[in-house]
Write a protein that holds these residues in place. Structure first.
Motif, mmCIF file in Angstrom:
data_model
loop_
_atom_site.group_PDB
_atom_site.id
_atom_site.type_symbol
_atom_site.label_atom_id
_atom_site.label_comp_id
_atom_site.label_asym_id
_atom_site.label_seq_id
_atom_site.Cartn_x
_atom_site.Cartn_y
_atom_site.Cartn_z
ATOM 1 N N UNK A 112 0.819 -1.222 0.000
ATOM 2 C CA UNK A 112 0.000 0.000 0.000
ATOM 3 C C UNK A 112 0.844 1.259 0.000
ATOM 4 N N UNK A 113 0.250 2.352 -0.471
ATOM 5 C CA UNK A 113 0.932 3.641 -0.458
ATOM 6 C C UNK A 113 1.297 4.004 0.977
ATOM 7 N N UNK A 114 2.452 4.596 1.198
ATOM 8 C CA UNK A 114 2.898 4.865 2.565
ATOM 9 C C UNK A 114 2.012 5.888 3.271
ATOM 10 N N UNK A 115 1.852 5.692 4.566
ATOM 11 C CA UNK A 115 1.206 6.692 5.414
ATOM 12 C C UNK A 115 2.308 7.561 5.996
ATOM 13 N N UNK A 116 2.445 8.764 5.465
ATOM 14 C CA UNK A 116 3.546 9.645 5.814
ATOM 15 C C UNK A 116 3.142 10.579 6.947
ATOM 16 N N UNK A 117 4.076 10.796 7.859
ATOM 17 C CA UNK A 117 3.784 11.616 9.030
ATOM 18 C C UNK A 117 4.488 12.954 9.048
ATOM 19 N N UNK A 118 5.247 13.282 8.019
ATOM 20 C CA UNK A 118 5.929 14.568 8.002
ATOM 21 C C UNK A 118 7.346 14.441 7.492
ATOM 22 N N UNK A 119 8.040 15.570 7.532
ATOM 23 C CA UNK A 119 9.423 15.649 7.063
ATOM 24 C C UNK A 119 10.331 15.457 8.266
ATOM 25 N N UNK A 120 11.006 14.309 8.339
ATOM 26 C CA UNK A 120 11.871 14.031 9.476
ATOM 27 C C UNK A 120 13.158 14.832 9.443
ATOM 28 N N UNK A 121 13.771 14.932 8.257
ATOM 29 C CA UNK A 121 14.965 15.753 8.103
ATOM 30 C C UNK A 121 15.146 16.129 6.641
ATOM 31 N N UNK A 128 10.409 21.366 15.135
ATOM 32 C CA UNK A 128 10.439 19.981 14.643
ATOM 33 C C UNK A 128 11.233 19.851 13.347
ATOM 34 N N UNK A 129 11.985 20.893 13.008
ATOM 35 C CA UNK A 129 12.760 20.892 11.776
ATOM 36 C C UNK A 129 14.179 20.432 12.071
ATOM 37 N N UNK A 130 14.649 19.428 11.328
ATOM 38 C CA UNK A 130 16.013 18.937 11.458
ATOM 39 C C UNK A 130 16.715 19.068 10.111
ATOM 40 N N UNK A 131 17.811 19.820 10.111
ATOM 41 C CA UNK A 131 18.641 19.969 8.922
ATOM 42 C C UNK A 131 19.967 19.265 9.158
ATOM 43 N N UNK A 145 7.406 7.669 8.146
ATOM 44 C CA UNK A 145 6.440 6.734 7.574
ATOM 45 C C UNK A 145 6.026 5.726 8.639
ATOM 46 N N UNK A 146 4.755 5.350 8.592
ATOM 47 C CA UNK A 146 4.264 4.358 9.546
ATOM 48 C C UNK A 146 4.958 3.015 9.340
ATOM 49 N N UNK A 147 5.284 2.684 8.102
ATOM 50 C CA UNK A 147 5.959 1.422 7.776
ATOM 51 C C UNK A 147 7.087 1.723 6.789
ATOM 52 N N UNK A 148 8.291 2.070 7.280
ATOM 53 C CA UNK A 148 9.379 2.446 6.368
ATOM 54 C C UNK A 148 9.743 1.363 5.363
ATOM 55 N N UNK A 149 9.847 0.121 5.794
ATOM 56 C CA UNK A 149 10.197 -0.946 4.855
ATOM 57 C C UNK A 149 9.098 -1.164 3.828
ATOM 58 N N UNK A 151 8.012 6.451 12.447
ATOM 59 C CA UNK A 151 7.370 7.529 13.194
ATOM 60 C C UNK A 151 7.533 7.359 14.691
ATOM 61 N N UNK A 152 7.829 6.154 15.131
ATOM 62 C CA UNK A 152 8.115 5.918 16.549
ATOM 63 C C UNK A 152 9.276 4.928 16.628
ATOM 64 N N UNK A 153 10.251 5.102 17.519
ATOM 65 C CA UNK A 153 10.257 6.168 18.521
ATOM 66 C C UNK A 153 10.408 7.537 17.893
ATOM 67 N N UNK A 154 10.447 8.590 18.720
ATOM 68 C CA UNK A 154 10.487 9.941 18.190
ATOM 69 C C UNK A 154 11.777 10.162 17.406
ATOM 70 N N UNK A 155 11.753 11.209 16.582
ATOM 71 C CA UNK A 155 12.856 11.471 15.670
ATOM 72 C C UNK A 155 14.163 11.704 16.407
ATOM 73 N N UNK A 156 14.123 12.335 17.584
ATOM 74 C CA UNK A 156 15.370 12.587 18.315
ATOM 75 C C UNK A 156 16.021 11.282 18.750
#
Length: 633
Positions: free
Chosen positions: A294-303, A343-346, A374-378, A419-424
């Motif tokens: 399925x098409x990815x469920x994207x949660x935002x721009x991680x970096x 929440x912006x990481x460069x 992404x909810x399911x990166x792989x 999307x989990x754990x958190x990006x940090x």
């Protein structure tokens, strides 16, 4: 599903086209007559070349101006058809396309058309061949598929069937629902083409502006679904007349073509399943359709990752700190620095012998990778490879994160992050964080609003299709923006949640700001990054105090603004003083401002969305482009 493509859809000589078609994984091709006429070999030689490449010749086309003609012309056309049948037998093609008549001599007489097509089918049958009749949108007497089907039905010959073309039906806004009532075995062939919605003569539209499914505005999914509901089991093919495609390297076009068919099949599968679900059963499949992850469920721009060398990394770091970003860490094993605000990481990558360094050597300081949550990166990466994208494996040290990545059109990378754990927590696996973080205090930036790309004209449709088929984004309205030196085509795409937004820009003119940026970056690059805040006036003031320069907007813009919108004079004065641009829709307001560009043309946009405003301030693009033209003549 047997997948095919017309040779007219690609650039190059016929041999080059066939090599590209085979390399992209097609099963067969439609031979456009002009390609064969200009081919240096015989029909039998072409058949051998196709067989060696594992390709079938699915259709010979077109045979023109045949049916409903006066007797003399009809007899000459039968002789002409026999010569085409000779060629088809020699090359191994078994189906010929006969398109509806455009001759001024044609009679509006369905009975005569059926009688003459019956005679043509009888000639074909003697040789073991078949004829497919197609309604051209500009046919003089027959322009609708329903008219063509009525003629085929009247002709009543087993070697005569119907050929359906999505462009001819959808460009006339004809309802394809009736296709489902046609017996599937009488539909001999289905050709698919999408197109942007355009107010122009249908013949010119058809000859110059068709596109692959997923690149335009037609409901191609609904069209093909009706053919499958009818019981169609034949090839799924593409017939695309497009001026840009005729210039684009054919290997890239062929990959786009295959991706478009895979996307179309997957979308039709989903639509048919959804239509049957209330009845508790799935439709009986008539053909095997592509079923990717399925098409990815994207949660935002991680970096967002920048390519640099040591000197450029230092200069970019200073610019980021002026924008309020804090340097929060260094990579454990590479010359890579991490910056954060909100929440912006460069990520600034100056590692020698890395992918980023290769991009820097080619394009200078530029974005080389995007990290999407992404909810399911792989699963997202598996979807991408199923849709003809290439995986990328980056070298990594012990204990460092293994993030699935793909190569986007143009060569940059897209990483998929959990999307989990958190990006940090994820970043701490690769970076040694400063404790406490060093650098400037934040200026109120919260997240990445959108990323804008400057593209060569021949990359625009490629990116639209890639964004839909691979990333699951949906396109918005297609616009034209006025640069002082030409027009820039613009289109935004986003997911349903609006957590990931891309804006695509392409210029035909070589003198626009977009084109000049492309010439510096080598084409297909991120040309600006929009960053969201909650109080743009406070954010901009802090940035100015830190030394950030913004694109100066003409005072005439602010004089004109209250003539177009009902705005309080005090608010307009505040916009003017801050240099902030303003746009309004029925859903909300949009305030934005642009920084001055880096040497390579990259710049930043600061935005504030109020209410449910869902666009990108396109009405203000001429003001920005004119100001940038003055700064970078």
């Amino acid at each position: 599903m047997h997948r095919s493509i017309a040779t007219v859809s690609l650039s190059g000589t016929l041999r080059e086209k066939l090599n590209a078609i085979a390399a992209a994984g097609f099963d067969g091709f439609e031979l456009f007559e002009a390609d064969f006429i200009n081919f240096s070999g015989s029909a039998s030689e072409l058949g051998r070349i196709a067989a060696d490449l594992g390709l079938s010749i699915d259709l010979y086309q077109p045979f023109r101006d045949f049916e409903a003609m006066p007797e003399a012309q009809f007899r000459r056309s039968l002789d002409r058809a026999e010569r085409k049948f000779d060629l088809m037998q020699a090359m191994g093609a078994s189906l010929m396309l006969c398109c509806s008549n455009t001759s001024p001599l044609v009679k509006d007489d369905p009975a005569l058309a059926a009688e003459q097509l019956h005679a043509l089918a009888e000639r074909a049958a003697r040789r073991g061949l078949r004829v497919g009749y197609e309604a051209l949108a500009w046919g003089r007497a027959t322009s609708l598929y329903s008219q063509a089907w009525e003629i085929v039905r009247r002709a009543d010959h087993p070697s005569l069937g119907l050929i359906l073309d999505s462009f001819h039906t959808l460009s006339l806004k004809d309802d394809p629902a009736g296709i489902a009532q046609i017996p599937g075995e009488k539909i001999f062939f289905v050709q698919m083409a999408d197109a942007p919605l355009m107010a122009m003569d249908v013949l010119q539209w058809a000859r110059h502006h068709r596109s692959f499914p997923g690149q335009g505005d037609f409901d191609v999914v609904g069209f093909f679904a009706q053919a499958l509901r009818a019981g169609y089991r034949g090839p799924l093919s593409l017939e695309i007349f497009n001026d840009v495609f005729r210039e684009t390297p054919n290997r890239r076009t062929a990959v786009d073509a295959m991706r478009s068919l895979l996307w179309l099949e997957s979308q039709v599968r989903e639509r048919l399943a959804a239509a049957e679900e209330p009845r508790g059963r799935l439709p009986a499949p008539t053909v095997e359709l592509c079923e990717p992850p399925p098409a990815p469920q994207l949660g935002g721009m991680g970096f967002i990752e920048f390519a640099a060398d040591e000197a450029a990394a230092q200069a970019l770091g200073q610019r980021l700190q002026q924008l309020g970003f804090a340097r929060i860490g260094r990579h454990r094993s590479k010359a890579v620095t991490l910056y954060r605000q909100g929440q912006v990481h460069f990520i600034v990558n100056a590692q020698p012998d890395s992918f980023a360094r290769q991009r820097f050597e080619l394009h200078g300081t530029s974005v080389c990778a995007l990290g999407l949550l992404a909810q399911d990166p792989e699963g997202a990466a598996a979807r991408a490879t199923a849709m003809c994208s290439q995986r990328h494996d980056s070298p990594r040290g012990p204990g460092e994160s293994a993030l699935p990545a793909i190569v986007a059109p143009g060569g940059n990378l897209i990483h998929f992050l959990p999307q989990s754990p958190d990006i940090e927590s994820l970043l701490r696996a690769d970076f040694v964080f400063d404790e406490p973080a060093t650098g400037c205090e934040g200026h109120g930036l919260l997240s990445v609003d959108h990323v804008a790309l400057g593209l060569a004209v021949d990359q625009l449709d490629t990116w639209v299709l890639f964004s839909r088929a691979v990333l699951g984004l949906e396109p918005g309205e297609s616009l034209e923006l006025a640069d002082p030196f030409g027009l820039v085509r613009n289109r935004g795409l986003s997911n349903a949640e609006r957590t990931v937004r891309l804006v695509l820009n392409a210029s035909v003119s070589q003198r626009t700001q977009t084109a000049r940026t492309l010439s510096r970056t080598g084409g297909g690059a991120v040309h600006h990054i929009a960053l969201r805040c909650e109080d743009i006036f406070a954010t901009v003031q802090r940035m100015r105090d830190a030394g950030v320069g913004f694109v100066p907007i003409s005072g005439n813009y602010y004089d004109d603004l209250p003539t177009r919108m009902d705005l309080a004079p005090e608010f307009v004065a505040r916009l003017r003083a801050a240099g902030v641009l303003f746009d309004r829709s029925a859903e909300g307001d949009y305030l934005h401002i642009y920084t001055q560009s880096l040497e390579e043309g990259l710049f930043f946009e600061v935005v504030q969305r109020i209410g449910d405003y869902d666009a990108y301030g396109a009405a203000n693009a001429p003001a920005r482009l004119a100001a940038q033209a003055l700064q970078h003549p």
